[in-house]
Design a protein around this motif. Structure first.
Motif, PDB file in Angstrom:
ATOM      1  N   ASN A  77     -10.389   0.979   0.037  1.00  0.00           N
ATOM      2  CA  ASN A  77     -10.627   0.824  -1.402  1.00  0.00           C
ATOM      3  C   ASN A  77      -9.444   0.133  -2.069  1.00  0.00           C
ATOM      4  N   TRP A  78      -8.217   0.434  -1.611  1.00  0.00           N
ATOM      5  CA  TRP A  78      -7.039  -0.235  -2.171  1.00  0.00           C
ATOM      6  C   TRP A  78      -7.083  -1.726  -1.877  1.00  0.00           C
ATOM      7  N   LEU A  79      -7.523  -2.106  -0.676  1.00  0.00           N
ATOM      8  CA  LEU A  79      -7.654  -3.525  -0.351  1.00  0.00           C
ATOM      9  C   LEU A  79      -8.638  -4.232  -1.285  1.00  0.00           C
ATOM     10  N   MET A  80      -9.508  -3.466  -1.927  1.00  0.00           N
ATOM     11  CA  MET A  80     -10.508  -4.035  -2.823  1.00  0.00           C
ATOM     12  C   MET A  80     -10.081  -3.997  -4.284  1.00  0.00           C
ATOM     13  N   THR A  81      -8.947  -3.344  -4.591  1.00  0.00           N
ATOM     14  CA  THR A  81      -8.431  -3.344  -5.958  1.00  0.00           C
ATOM     15  C   THR A  81      -7.870  -4.718  -6.292  1.00  0.00           C
ATOM     16  N   LYS A  82      -7.615  -4.967  -7.548  1.00  0.00           N
ATOM     17  CA  LYS A  82      -6.997  -6.238  -7.952  1.00  0.00           C
ATOM     18  C   LYS A  82      -5.653  -6.407  -7.249  1.00  0.00           C
ATOM     19  N   GLY A  98      -4.629  -4.983  -4.451  1.00  0.00           N
ATOM     20  CA  GLY A  98      -4.826  -5.156  -3.020  1.00  0.00           C
ATOM     21  C   GLY A  98      -5.369  -6.524  -2.662  1.00  0.00           C
ATOM     22  N   GLN A  99      -6.310  -7.032  -3.464  1.00  0.00           N
ATOM     23  CA  GLN A  99      -6.864  -8.355  -3.198  1.00  0.00           C
ATOM     24  C   GLN A  99      -5.816  -9.454  -3.393  1.00  0.00           C
ATOM     25  N   GLU A 100      -4.991  -9.316  -4.407  1.00  0.00           N
ATOM     26  CA  GLU A 100      -3.921 -10.295  -4.612  1.00  0.00           C
ATOM     27  C   GLU A 100      -2.925 -10.254  -3.460  1.00  0.00           C
ATOM     28  N   PHE A 122       0.833  -1.203   0.000  1.00  0.00           N
ATOM     29  CA  PHE A 122       0.000   0.000   0.000  1.00  0.00           C
ATOM     30  C   PHE A 122       0.868   1.254   0.000  1.00  0.00           C
ATOM     31  N   ARG A 123       1.926   1.264   0.809  1.00  0.00           N
ATOM     32  CA  ARG A 123       2.809   2.445   0.860  1.00  0.00           C
ATOM     33  C   ARG A 123       3.538   2.658  -0.461  1.00  0.00           C
ATOM     34  N   ASP A 124       3.818   1.571  -1.183  1.00  0.00           N
ATOM     35  CA  ASP A 124       4.421   1.720  -2.511  1.00  0.00           C
ATOM     36  C   ASP A 124       3.476   2.477  -3.441  1.00  0.00           C
ATOM     37  N   LYS A 125       2.179   2.211  -3.283  1.00  0.00           N
ATOM     38  CA  LYS A 125       1.171   2.870  -4.115  1.00  0.00           C
ATOM     39  C   LYS A 125       0.920   4.295  -3.643  1.00  0.00           C
ATOM     40  N   TYR A 126       0.897   4.483  -2.319  1.00  0.00           N
ATOM     41  CA  TYR A 126       0.607   5.794  -1.722  1.00  0.00           C
ATOM     42  C   TYR A 126       1.689   6.141  -0.699  1.00  0.00           C
ATOM     43  N   ARG A 143     -13.071 -10.704  -4.450  1.00  0.00           N
ATOM     44  CA  ARG A 143     -13.185  -9.972  -5.717  1.00  0.00           C
ATOM     45  C   ARG A 143     -13.322 -10.941  -6.880  1.00  0.00           C
ATOM     46  N   ASN A 144     -14.176 -10.615  -7.830  1.00  0.00           N
ATOM     47  CA  ASN A 144     -14.355 -11.437  -9.024  1.00  0.00           C
ATOM     48  C   ASN A 144     -13.048 -11.537  -9.808  1.00  0.00           C
ATOM     49  N   GLY A 145     -12.734 -12.748 -10.281  1.00  0.00           N
ATOM     50  CA  GLY A 145     -11.613 -12.931 -11.195  1.00  0.00           C
ATOM     51  C   GLY A 145     -10.262 -13.150 -10.554  1.00  0.00           C
ATOM     52  N   ILE A 146     -10.176 -13.200  -9.214  1.00  0.00           N
ATOM     53  CA  ILE A 146      -8.886 -13.454  -8.566  1.00  0.00           C
ATOM     54  C   ILE A 146      -8.647 -14.955  -8.516  1.00  0.00           C
TER      55      ILE A 146
END
Length: 352
Positions: A287-292, A294-296, A68-72, A308-311
Motif C-alpha cells: 500500500n505504501w508503494l501505491m501512495t504518492k 511511494g510512487q514518487e 519506507f523505513r523512514d515512514k515505518y 498512480r494518477n497525477g504523478i
C-alpha cells in the motif's frame, strides 16, 4: 401471595432468558467486523519485517526501502532481487514445495503469474490507496500494475556519434556493429521475449541468427547491459529502460532512441503473497508503494513511469503516449510463443 411471588420471578427469568437468547442469536448472525487499516498497521509493526522479492534496478532498491523505513521504522526490510524469469521460477518452486518466504512480489509477469493467481499465490484485498489509480491496474484485487517499462536502443556517446548510432531494430544486425552489440538473453527476461516477438511480427524471424552472426554479447539484466555500454565493453545495446532515467539524471554518457517502427511495453506488477509470513507488513508495504510518496520514490529510484494518477512523468525520458507504435508485450507473447522463442534462442546460442 406465594403463588404471585413465584409467578413474578418465573416470568422475570423467562424474560431474561429470552433477552439473552435474542442477544446471542443476534451476535451469532452478525458478520465479523473487518480489521481496520489502523489495526493492520499496528499488526504490521508487531510483525516487524517484510520480505520483498523484486526485479527493480539494483542501485535503487536500498534508497526505496529506506524511504519506507523512514515512514515505518518498526518494520525492517529484506529483499531478494533477480531477473523476472528466475524470480518467477523461484517463487513458483517455493510455493509448490510449501516454502513461503516472500511477502511482497513485484516483477514483469508471464503466464506463470496468471496461472499462479488461479493456484492461490496471491492474497485478495483492497489497498486503501487503490482509488487513486486507473481501474485497469487492478486484476481481481490480487495483482496491481505499478509501473511500465519500454524497450529501447542505447549507445555510448563517447564512442558513437549520435548521427551514426542505430535508430531502428534492424540496425543492430548491421555488420559494422559486429562484436559491439549487447543485450539481455531472451531466456532470462520476459520483456526481452516480448521484443523478440515484436521483431518477428516486424519481419525479423531470424533475429537470433543475425545477432549470433554479429557476435552479440549477453549481459545479466538491464543494469548489467547499461554498465557494459558505459564501460565500453559494447558500444550499442538493446535495453529494457529500467535503469535509464536515473543514470541520465546522473549525467551518464548514454544516447537512446525508441525506434519509430515501434516498441513493446511491459507491466511491472505486484502482489501480496497469500501465504506471506508477515501478511500485515506485506499489505502495509505494498500500500505504501501505491501512495504518492511511494510512487514518487518508485519512479525516482526504480526508473520507470508509475501508474498512480497525477504523478509527473520521468525527468529524462518521454512519456509512453509520446512514442510511436507502442505494443503491449503481454498481448503478443502467448505461452506457446514464449516457449518457442526461448527454445529457439537457446538452440542457436548452444545454451541449455
Amino acid at each position: 401471595m406465594m403463588k404471585s411471588s413465584w409467578y413474578s420471578k418465573a416470568k422475570s427469568w423467562l424474560m431474561s432468558g429470552a433477552i439473552a437468547a435474542t442477544a446471542l442469536a443476534a451476535a451469532l448472525s452478525s458478520p465479523v467486523k473487518a480489521q481496520s487499516w489502523d489495526d493492520t498497521v499496528a499488526a504490521a509493526k508487531k510483525e516487524g519485517k517484510v520480505v520483498f522479492y523484486n526485479n527493480l534496478q539494483p542501485n535503487g532498491i536500498e534508497p526505496l526501502l529506506q524511504k519506507f523505513r523512514d515512514k515505518y521504522p518498526e518494520i525492517q526490510t529484506e529483499q531478494i532481487r533477480l531477473g523476472s524469469n528466475p524470480l518467477i521460477e523461484r517463487f513458483q518452486t517455493e510455493f509448490n514445495s510449501g516454502r513461503h518466504i516472500a511477502d511482497v512480489f513485484i516483477t514483469f509477469p508471464d503466464e506463470r503469474v496468471t496461472e499462479g493467481m488461479k493456484q492461490g499465490w496471491m492474497a485478495q484485498w483492497t489497498p486503501p490507496e487503490l482509488s487513486n489509480f486507473p481501474a485497469g491496474v487492478n486484476q481481481n484485487n490480487m495483482l496491481f500494475t505499478l509501473q511500465y517499462a519500454r524497450e529501447a536502443i542505447i549507445w555510448n556517446k563517447g564512442l558513437v556519434k549520435d548521427s551514426e548510432a542505430p535508430k531502428e531494430w534492424a540496425d543492430l544486425f548491421d555488420p559494422k556493429w559486429k562484436g559491439k552489440v549487447g543485450m539481455n538473453p531472451p531466456w532470462r527476461s520476459v520483456s526481452i521475449q516480448q521484443i523478440v516477438a515484436f521483431w518477428e511480427d516486424k519481419g525479423f524471424p531470424d533475429a537470433a541468427e543475425k545477432l549470433k552472426a554479429n557476435d552479440v554479447r549477453f549481459f545479466e539484466g538491464s543494469g548489467g547491459i547499461i554498465q557494459a555500454v558505459i564501460r565500453g565493453d559494447v558500444r550499442v545495446a538493446e535495453l529494457t529502460d529500467l535503469p535509464l532515467n536515473p543514470l541520465l539524471e546522473d549525467g551518464a554518457p548514454i544516447g537512446y532512441v525508441y525506434p519509430k517502427s515501434g516498441t513493446t511495453s511491459s507491466a511491472n506488477v505486484a502482489f501480496v503473497a497469500k501465504n506471506a509470513p508477515h501478511p500485515n507488513a506485506a499489505r502495509v508495504f505494498l500500500n505504501w508503494l501505491m501512495t504518492k510518496e511511494g510512487q514518487e520514490a518508485l519512479q525516482q529510484y526504480g526508473g520507470l513511469s508509475v501508474t498512480r494518477n497525477g504523478i509527473p512523468p520521468l525527468s529524462k525520458l518521454p512519456a509512453t503516449s509520446q512514442l510511436s507504435n507502442v505494443v503491449s508485450g503481454e498481448e503478443i507473447l502467448t505461452p506457446e510463443r514464449q516457449k518457442k522463442i526461448v527454445e529457439h534462442w537457446r538452440t542457436v546460442f548452444g545454451v541449455r
